[in-house]
Write a protein that holds these residues in place. Structure first.
Motif, mmCIF file in Angstrom:
data_model
loop_
_atom_site.group_PDB
_atom_site.id
_atom_site.type_symbol
_atom_site.label_atom_id
_atom_site.label_comp_id
_atom_site.label_asym_id
_atom_site.label_seq_id
_atom_site.Cartn_x
_atom_site.Cartn_y
_atom_site.Cartn_z
ATOM 1 N N THR A 1 0.822 -1.213 0.000
ATOM 2 C CA THR A 1 0.000 0.000 0.000
ATOM 3 C C THR A 1 0.857 1.264 0.000
ATOM 4 N N THR A 2 1.989 1.243 0.737
ATOM 5 C CA THR A 2 2.844 2.432 0.751
ATOM 6 C C THR A 2 3.579 2.607 -0.577
ATOM 7 N N LEU A 3 3.881 1.495 -1.241
ATOM 8 C CA LEU A 3 4.506 1.605 -2.573
ATOM 9 C C LEU A 3 3.543 2.257 -3.552
ATOM 10 N N MET A 4 2.293 1.810 -3.527
ATOM 11 C CA MET A 4 1.275 2.401 -4.402
ATOM 12 C C MET A 4 1.032 3.866 -4.050
ATOM 13 N N SER A 5 0.913 4.140 -2.749
ATOM 14 C CA SER A 5 0.660 5.504 -2.302
ATOM 15 C C SER A 5 1.826 6.416 -2.651
ATOM 16 N N GLY A 6 3.067 5.928 -2.416
ATOM 17 C CA GLY A 6 4.240 6.729 -2.733
ATOM 18 C C GLY A 6 4.349 7.034 -4.222
ATOM 19 N N ALA A 7 4.034 6.050 -5.051
ATOM 20 C CA ALA A 7 4.076 6.265 -6.499
ATOM 21 C C ALA A 7 3.053 7.325 -6.921
#
Length: 302
Positions: free
Chosen positions: A54-60
């Motif tokens: 979720t943080t990878l998606m959010s960060g992107a």
């Protein structure tokens, strides 16, 4: 199957909250898992493993919208990862009898903080673009990362308000940088739990359910945040976290509170929660009548 659907919905809801407030994904998710009877270390490990995705998606998404200050990400994220690894190791070594009330106390404190901050102050705005110093960011990241792993959440509730209060970054870049750096924290905490616990106590289907719910929510949170005022959402979520963790503490017998007193505590908490929500709704209406809010003029992207 019903449990997995509920967990996926919880992950979706937690990510929407996090996307609106810049905090509370881990706090919300860990509170739910503890209420379901999960082991504290396993609950935190489940949340952090799901947060990798979720943080990878959010960060992107934040990077795409120009909401990330990469210097801040590195300066707060690297010490945050160190703190998270240490916190995961400490929590894994505690017995369940000690870990459960300790984790609930941390979550309760974070819930009180979230509810009170958004009830009385709303989401503050940055005042300038002065650079943030490493000597401020490194200790902040270390402490926030440690609390995040031991409490199952805390990176956002500690990091986001501190950076906003500094007044040296605009809100969208604070939230974007904190959310992006949380990817490093999630990886470090997950490694700490896996090294200490192995896969013992982990339900990978639960991790997947949380992950899928969060991934669905991440790209649409920027649109949905327009529908629910962050101030009202912060009061609602903070109150839910407080009530749930007080219930966990009283139910564990650790506090040694008689049933009659426990009932009185619940009644008082619900009255306080309702009052906080009413105050937030009235404050939001006053702010909307006075003019567009900062977050409505420039919505926070997730």
């Amino acid at each position: 199957m019903r449990t997995l659907i509920l967990l996926a919905l919880a992950g979706l809801g937690a990510q929407l909250v996090d996307g609106s407030l810049g905090m509370a994904y881990g706090v919300t998710s860990s509170t739910l898992l503890l209420a379901m009877g999960a082991n504290p270390a396993a609950a935190s490990a489940t949340v952090h493993l799901a947060e990798i995705g979720t943080t990878l998606m959010s960060g992107a998404a934040h990077w795409r919208f120009g909401n990330v200050d990469w210097k801040v990400v590195v300066r707060i994220g690297v010490p945050g990862a160190v703190g998270a690894f240490l916190g995961a190791t400490v929590l894994s070594k505690l017995s369940t009898e000690v870990a459960e009330p300790a984790m609930s106390l941390i979550l309760l404190a974070l819930g009180v903080y979230v509810m009170s901050r958004f009830t009385f102050r709303g989401l503050p705005e940055g005042r300038s673009d002065k650079p943030l110093r490493k000597r401020f960011l490194a200790p902040l990241g270390l402490v926030a990362g440690f609390l995040d792993a031991t409490g199952g959440g805390g990176w956002g509730p500690v990091g986001t308000p501190a950076l906003l209060a500094s007044g040296r970054m605009e809100p969208r870049k604070v939230i974007g940088s904190v959310d992006t750096s949380e990817f490093l924290v999630a990886i470090a905490a997950s490694l700490g739990f896996l090294f200490s616990l192995g896969s013992r106590g982990l339900a990978w289907t639960w991790v997947l359910a949380f992950l899928l719910g969060g991934l669905v929510a991440a790209p649409v949170a920027a649109w949905l945040v327009r529908l629910v005022p962050p101030r009202v959402l912060g009061s609602a979520v903070g109150g839910a976290i407080v009530v749930t963790n007080v219930r966990t503490l009283l139910g564990s017998g650790w506090a040694g509170v008689p049933d009659a007193l426990g009932t009185a505590v619940y009644v008082a908490l619900f009255v306080l929660w309702a009052a906080a929500l009413g105050h937030s709704v009235r404050a939001h209406r006053r702010e909307r009548a006075a003019g567009p809010r900062a977050e409505e003029r420039e919505p926070v992207a997730v």
